[in-house]
Design a protein around this motif. Sequence first.
Motif, PDB file in Angstrom:
ATOM      1  N   ALA A  66      -6.481  14.422  -5.028  1.00  0.00           N
ATOM      2  CA  ALA A  66      -5.418  15.326  -4.614  1.00  0.00           C
ATOM      3  C   ALA A  66      -4.546  14.681  -3.552  1.00  0.00           C
ATOM      4  CB  ALA A  66      -6.022  16.632  -4.092  1.00  0.00           C
ATOM      5  N   GLU A  67      -5.202  14.037  -2.612  1.00  0.00           N
ATOM      6  CA  GLU A  67      -4.488  13.348  -1.531  1.00  0.00           C
ATOM      7  C   GLU A  67      -3.544  12.284  -2.099  1.00  0.00           C
ATOM      8  OE1 GLU A  67      -5.473  14.351   1.586  1.00  0.00           O
ATOM      9  OE2 GLU A  67      -4.009  13.096   2.652  1.00  0.00           O
ATOM     10  N   ALA A  68      -4.058  11.499  -3.037  1.00  0.00           N
ATOM     11  CA  ALA A  68      -3.265  10.421  -3.617  1.00  0.00           C
ATOM     12  C   ALA A  68      -2.065  10.973  -4.384  1.00  0.00           C
ATOM     13  CB  ALA A  68      -4.145   9.582  -4.548  1.00  0.00           C
ATOM     14  N   VAL A  69      -2.308  12.032  -5.177  1.00  0.00           N
ATOM     15  CA  VAL A  69      -1.205  12.629  -5.943  1.00  0.00           C
ATOM     16  C   VAL A  69      -0.180  13.244  -4.993  1.00  0.00           C
ATOM     17  CG1 VAL A  69      -0.597  14.421  -7.610  1.00  0.00           C
ATOM     18  CG2 VAL A  69      -2.658  13.049  -7.967  1.00  0.00           C
ATOM     19  N   GLY A  70      -0.675  13.884  -3.949  1.00  0.00           N
ATOM     20  CA  GLY A  70       0.226  14.481  -2.968  1.00  0.00           C
ATOM     21  C   GLY A  70       1.149  13.447  -2.354  1.00  0.00           C
ATOM     22  N   ASN A  71       0.575  12.347  -1.940  1.00  0.00           N
ATOM     23  CA  ASN A  71       1.397  11.281  -1.343  1.00  0.00           C
ATOM     24  C   ASN A  71       2.414  10.748  -2.335  1.00  0.00           C
ATOM     25  OD1 ASN A  71       0.550  11.002   1.372  1.00  0.00           O
ATOM     26  ND2 ASN A  71      -1.405  10.180   0.633  1.00  0.00           N
ATOM     27  N   TYR A  72       1.958  10.572  -3.570  1.00  0.00           N
ATOM     28  CA  TYR A  72       2.856  10.060  -4.603  1.00  0.00           C
ATOM     29  C   TYR A  72       4.042  11.009  -4.796  1.00  0.00           C
ATOM     30  CZ  TYR A  72       4.488   8.298  -9.106  1.00  0.00           C
ATOM     31  OH  TYR A  72       5.267   7.793 -10.122  1.00  0.00           O
ATOM     32  N   LEU A  73       3.747  12.307  -4.808  1.00  0.00           N
ATOM     33  CA  LEU A  73       4.803  13.294  -5.051  1.00  0.00           C
ATOM     34  C   LEU A  73       5.817  13.342  -3.913  1.00  0.00           C
ATOM     35  CD1 LEU A  73       2.885  16.261  -6.709  1.00  0.00           C
ATOM     36  CD2 LEU A  73       4.741  14.927  -7.708  1.00  0.00           C
ATOM     37  N   VAL A  74       5.328  13.263  -2.695  1.00  0.00           N
ATOM     38  CA  VAL A  74       6.259  13.306  -1.566  1.00  0.00           C
ATOM     39  C   VAL A  74       7.223  12.120  -1.652  1.00  0.00           C
ATOM     40  CG1 VAL A  74       6.444  13.111   0.939  1.00  0.00           C
ATOM     41  CG2 VAL A  74       4.710  14.592  -0.060  1.00  0.00           C
ATOM     42  N   GLU A  75       6.701  10.986  -2.084  1.00  0.00           N
ATOM     43  CA  GLU A  75       7.561   9.806  -2.189  1.00  0.00           C
ATOM     44  C   GLU A  75       8.488   9.853  -3.386  1.00  0.00           C
ATOM     45  OE1 GLU A  75       5.642   5.948  -1.995  1.00  0.00           O
ATOM     46  OE2 GLU A  75       4.421   6.694  -0.322  1.00  0.00           O
ATOM     47  N   ASN A  76       7.991  10.413  -4.484  1.00  0.00           N
ATOM     48  CA  ASN A  76       8.736  10.285  -5.737  1.00  0.00           C
ATOM     49  C   ASN A  76       9.446  11.537  -6.223  1.00  0.00           C
ATOM     50  OD1 ASN A  76       8.108   7.429  -6.889  1.00  0.00           O
ATOM     51  ND2 ASN A  76       6.191   8.213  -6.016  1.00  0.00           N
ATOM     52  N   SER A  77       9.256  12.667  -5.565  1.00  0.00           N
ATOM     53  CA  SER A  77      10.007  13.849  -5.978  1.00  0.00           C
ATOM     54  C   SER A  77      10.821  14.370  -4.808  1.00  0.00           C
ATOM     55  CB  SER A  77       9.065  14.946  -6.466  1.00  0.00           C
ATOM     56  OG  SER A  77       9.808  16.129  -6.660  1.00  0.00           O
ATOM     57  N   GLU A  78      12.102  14.553  -5.058  1.00  0.00           N
ATOM     58  CA  GLU A  78      12.985  15.025  -3.992  1.00  0.00           C
ATOM     59  C   GLU A  78      12.664  16.464  -3.592  1.00  0.00           C
ATOM     60  OE1 GLU A  78      16.971  15.713  -5.488  1.00  0.00           O
ATOM     61  OE2 GLU A  78      16.222  15.494  -7.549  1.00  0.00           O
ATOM     62  N   PHE A  79      11.918  17.185  -4.451  1.00  0.00           N
ATOM     63  CA  PHE A  79      11.691  18.603  -4.178  1.00  0.00           C
ATOM     64  C   PHE A  79      10.396  18.880  -3.435  1.00  0.00           C
ATOM     65  CE2 PHE A  79      14.288  19.008  -8.206  1.00  0.00           C
ATOM     66  CZ  PHE A  79      15.457  19.298  -7.513  1.00  0.00           C
ATOM     67  N   VAL A  80       9.519  17.870  -3.349  1.00  0.00           N
ATOM     68  CA  VAL A  80       8.258  18.087  -2.652  1.00  0.00           C
ATOM     69  C   VAL A  80       8.393  17.560  -1.228  1.00  0.00           C
ATOM     70  CG1 VAL A  80       5.793  17.566  -2.605  1.00  0.00           C
ATOM     71  CG2 VAL A  80       6.961  17.879  -4.797  1.00  0.00           C
ATOM     72  N   SER A  81       8.287  18.471  -0.276  1.00  0.00           N
ATOM     73  CA  SER A  81       8.504  18.041   1.100  1.00  0.00           C
ATOM     74  C   SER A  81       7.199  17.890   1.875  1.00  0.00           C
ATOM     75  CB  SER A  81       9.423  19.030   1.817  1.00  0.00           C
ATOM     76  OG  SER A  81       8.802  20.294   1.868  1.00  0.00           O
TER      77      SER A  81
END
Length: 600
Positions: A66-81
């Motif tokens: 979960a941690e890894a996916v979370g970090n990935y999303l913050v970097e790669n999706s403009e909508f996840v803050s």
Amino acid sequence: MPLIEKQFQVIHGILDPIVKAGLKSIYDVEVESLEFQETRKDFEGDVTLVVFPLLRQIKGNPAAIAEAVGNYLVENSEFVSGFNVIKGFLNLVITDEYYLNYFNELDKNEDFGRIEPAPDGDAIMVEYSSPNTNKPLHLGHIRNNLLGYSVSEILAASGKKVYKTQIINDRGIHICKSMIAWQHFGNGETPQSTGIKGDKLVGNYYVRYDQEYKEQVKSLINEGLDPEEASKKAPILLEAQEMLRKWESGDPDTVALWKTMNQWVYEGFDETYEALGVDFDTKYYESDTYLLGKEFVAEGLERGIFYRKDDGSVWIDLTEEGLDEKIVLRADGTAVYMTQDIGTAIQRIADFPDINGLVYTVGNEQDYHFKVLFLILKKMGFEWAQNLHHLSYGMVDLPEGKMKSREGTVVDADDLMTEMTNTARDISRELGKLDGYSEVEKEELYRIIGLGALKYYILKVDPKKRILFDPKESIDFNGNTGPFIQYTYARIQSILRKADFDYSEPVGQLGLDPKEKDLIKLLEGYPELLQTAAKSLSPALIANYTYDLVKAYNSFYQTVPILGVTNEREKKFRVQLSEAIGFAIKSACSLLGIEVPTRM
RNA sequence: GGCCCCGUAGUUCAACUGGAUAGAAUAUCAGAUUUCGGCUCUGAGGGUUGGGGGUUCGAAUCCUCCCGGGGUCACCA
């Protein structure tokens, strides 16, 4: 972009490919589907990814994944803050920008969430109501009608062509009983001469028959017959049976009387349907369909689907499927209920070739019958037999117990609607803001509120469950009720009336209040919910959603000033939001057959 | 008896179809309005999800056995 795709391009859909790409790059696995859900109120975040199901493909600690996916999303999706992880749940914080953009692009109108049927798409036929023509409609029919109508509306809104129909049980011994009683005791009475609604008049004679029958049985017993014998020999029963024979042989006088009395009943039913706000695209009469199906049984017999017993009757063996053997044709070659239903189903497909499915709204005491019917049609090899649904519902109980028409413990449909309107009138006179409304307008409003209360009360519960209906106490106007929803709608309209400036243009970026975000999230979920409701034939889903929406709006209304806010852009946005919620309420209510007033 | 459905706060209903600490309404109690409709909002108490066992990271939900309620086992419709 086609309407359907646009409607479903919600945050889950946007995140889905990004998460998959992330899992591919971090763990080098291709994941087929992801489980997203709304983040629960107690946690921070808007959307939650459930990580547990991924463990089948990715070995490791769920929290670490979960941690890894979370970090990935913050970097790669403009909508996840931002994100947080609790056990195997990845809670994602979505930016205000996303929700504002979603809101601005939304089609805001009364058809919110609806999908137009494709011109060449499949159609579905929904059967409901299905009355007998010897007595008026009662509370049980109301549940049936409301369910059938609502499911039809939901299916139509989800992008299907829908035919609403009913099968009218217009022949048989029951109607002959009313006819006989009318001949004996009617003195030529008609609905016109008495001012009594046609279905009520015929129903009265059915009751009259039953009284007479009981008296005759009693006197026969007094003359020395045993009770069983007496119940078969009562003269009025013999007369009714004789009348049925005459009807079947086409005796002109009998048929003429039958037509006349049925016509009275239909006129009465039409009034009730109109009051209830339901309608039909087509109707089937049992007098037309009761002989159908025999040729299909003959054909099935040749193909070995059915078999013939020594006495000549025809059966189907369903023991392999865990059911019993079932008769489909009598020894004398005449049809049974099942034969007729087989024939009628096939007839409907012939009448409307675009149909690829049927929904039967019928009480749960017929669960077994429909199970068997559907199985037979499948065995006969019809493609559309894959899409047959029995919309089964539980009984409506009264505090005193079961409804029995002969004992007069039924709640009449017309009476109930009148009573609901009366209650609405009493309450509105105290609380309503109806200055300037004419008496006619007021009465119309009371009708809308009373009916809204009734419809919502019945539709919000799972059809499978029995309903205990207390006419005096069950219908409330506070809390989780129809009028509560209508009130909120009326209040929104009041704001829109007072907003005397142009609020049509979208505003730019601004910070969202949590209550505003909640409302947009609810709007975002509606189109998908509509599809789910259609698939599961569930008005209750729509009803409960509407209530959630209304509650969220009231909470917003209470904590955030709308017209009173000084910032012009915020004011504009909040009016727009209010308007959109109003549209959503109206749209959802229309699927339940509930009207919404602009004042109340 | 065989088969099917139901059983969740005192009461009426939910629970995204196997997801986090089971949520609302109602009733009871305590609060909120210089504001756009107080038929409103915020909070408190209230639960062994009928009972036992099992399946698994995880069960109101799936399996199994009981208990209780209803339905159905018509050549009625």
